[in-house]
Write a protein that holds these residues in place. Structure first.
Motif, PDB file in Angstrom:
ATOM      1  N   GLU A 198       0.835  -1.201   0.000  1.00 31.38           N
ATOM      2  CA  GLU A 198       0.000   0.000   0.000  1.00 31.38           C
ATOM      3  C   GLU A 198       0.872   1.254   0.000  1.00 31.38           C
ATOM      4  OE1 GLU A 198      -3.990   1.026   2.379  1.00 31.38           O
ATOM      5  OE2 GLU A 198      -2.207   1.054   3.662  1.00 31.38           O
ATOM      6  N   SER A 204      -4.766   1.637  -2.013  1.00 31.81           N
ATOM      7  CA  SER A 204      -5.397   1.019  -0.862  1.00 31.81           C
ATOM      8  C   SER A 204      -5.177  -0.489  -0.904  1.00 31.81           C
ATOM      9  CB  SER A 204      -6.896   1.325  -0.873  1.00 31.81           C
ATOM     10  OG  SER A 204      -7.616   0.362  -0.138  1.00 31.81           O
ATOM     11  N   HIS A 207      -8.135  -2.297  -2.135  1.00 33.20           N
ATOM     12  CA  HIS A 207      -8.320  -2.154  -3.574  1.00 33.20           C
ATOM     13  C   HIS A 207      -7.343  -3.027  -4.341  1.00 33.20           C
ATOM     14  CE1 HIS A 207      -9.083  -0.386  -7.465  1.00 33.20           C
ATOM     15  NE2 HIS A 207      -7.817   0.008  -7.556  1.00 33.20           N
TER      16      HIS A 207
END
Length: 276
Positions: A198, A204, A207
């Motif tokens: 990250e 993220s 994500h």
């Protein structure tokens, strides 16, 4: 509604299979200790290699080496047909010389790049015909079968290498999944966590986890584990002591390494050395 013909060479360095199935099989992400050359004949699939997705059409060839994590991803349960070769270097050792190595083009690629030969080129160079020849000689035990299998196989390998040398080698790695894969491959022996990814990639972790799984068919953790076990196998083959390998391939302790290695390979690290 299934035909699955399988031929294995005497020394286990070559195998050919032809699969025709009424439905698409479930094939998890995997790697082999050999080259895989895959002639796609029918189905509704894409192929993931190191996170790159290749759309497949009739007579496309897809190939991987022993360091590339890959899997077919089926978009529907349509009828599926393919021919498949597994091949080790020693099967064609008599064709490898100081002047020429037919595997050179396949080995010089970056991982996950240029893994597909389009059907147009497959047909133009007669690679589909050479697959049919291999199919014939593996199904029929003739005096010339071994010779014909080898000569057709070396023509397939050398032709693929030639095609790679004349086709555009520029491969755009602009998408986020490729950035994740490149980071993992370059930092495989260090601690890699979702938090670190990250921070490094400015995405993220939720994500990037979803994106990676959605595009490649496997989780980030699965990818890292497969890559580390693959490197561990190489070290074992080269007689590195088992006690030293866990740290060398990025595992934080031996018990975690042992469990992961056995889960992926089916044997313990020590037993793996016994079956080499």
């Amino acid at each position: 509604n299934i035909e699955n013909f399988i031929y294995n060479s005497e020394h286990g360095d070559f195998s050919y299979s032809y699969l025709e199935s009424a439905t698409s099989p479930n094939v998890p992400p995997h790697m082999h200790d050999s080259y895989e050359i895959y002639l796609f004949l029918q189905g509704d699939a894409v192929y993931s290699v190191e996170g790159n997705l290749y759309d497949l059409s009739h007579n496309d060839i897809l190939f991987t080496n022993s360091r590339e994590l890959h899997s077919p991803i089926f978009k529907s349960d349509a009828k599926y047909t393919r021919a498949l070769v597994f091949l080790k270097l020693n099967f064609l050792s008599e064709f490898i010389t100081k002047e020429y190595n037919p595997f050179y083009g396949i080995e010089q690629r970056k991982l996950g790049q240029q893994n597909k030969i389009d059907a147009k080129l497959v047909e133009e160079y007669g690679l589909d015909e050479k697959f049919r020849n291999i199919d014939y000689y593996t199904r029929n035990s003739l005096p010339q079968s071994n010779l014909m299998i080898k000569t057709n196989m070396v023509q397939i390998i050398s032709t693929i290498s030639s095609i790679l040398s004349i086709t555009d080698k520029k491969f755009h790695r602009s998408n986020k999944v490729q950035n994740i894969i490149e980071y993992i491959n370059e930092n495989l022996y260090e601690e890699i966590s979702l938090d670190k990814l990250e921070n490094e990639l400015h995405l993220s972790k939720f994500h990037l986890s979803h994106l990676f799984k959605d595009q490649t068919g496997y989780s980030i953790g699965q990818f890292i584990a497969q890559k580390r076990v693959l490197k561990a196998k190489d070290l074992l083959i080269n007689n590195v002591p088992v006690s030293e390998i866990a740290a060398k391939v990025g595992f934080n302790d031996y018990s975690n390494f042992y469990k992961t290695f056995k889960n992926i390979t089916g044997v313990s690290p020590k037993n793996f050395t016994k079956i080499l």
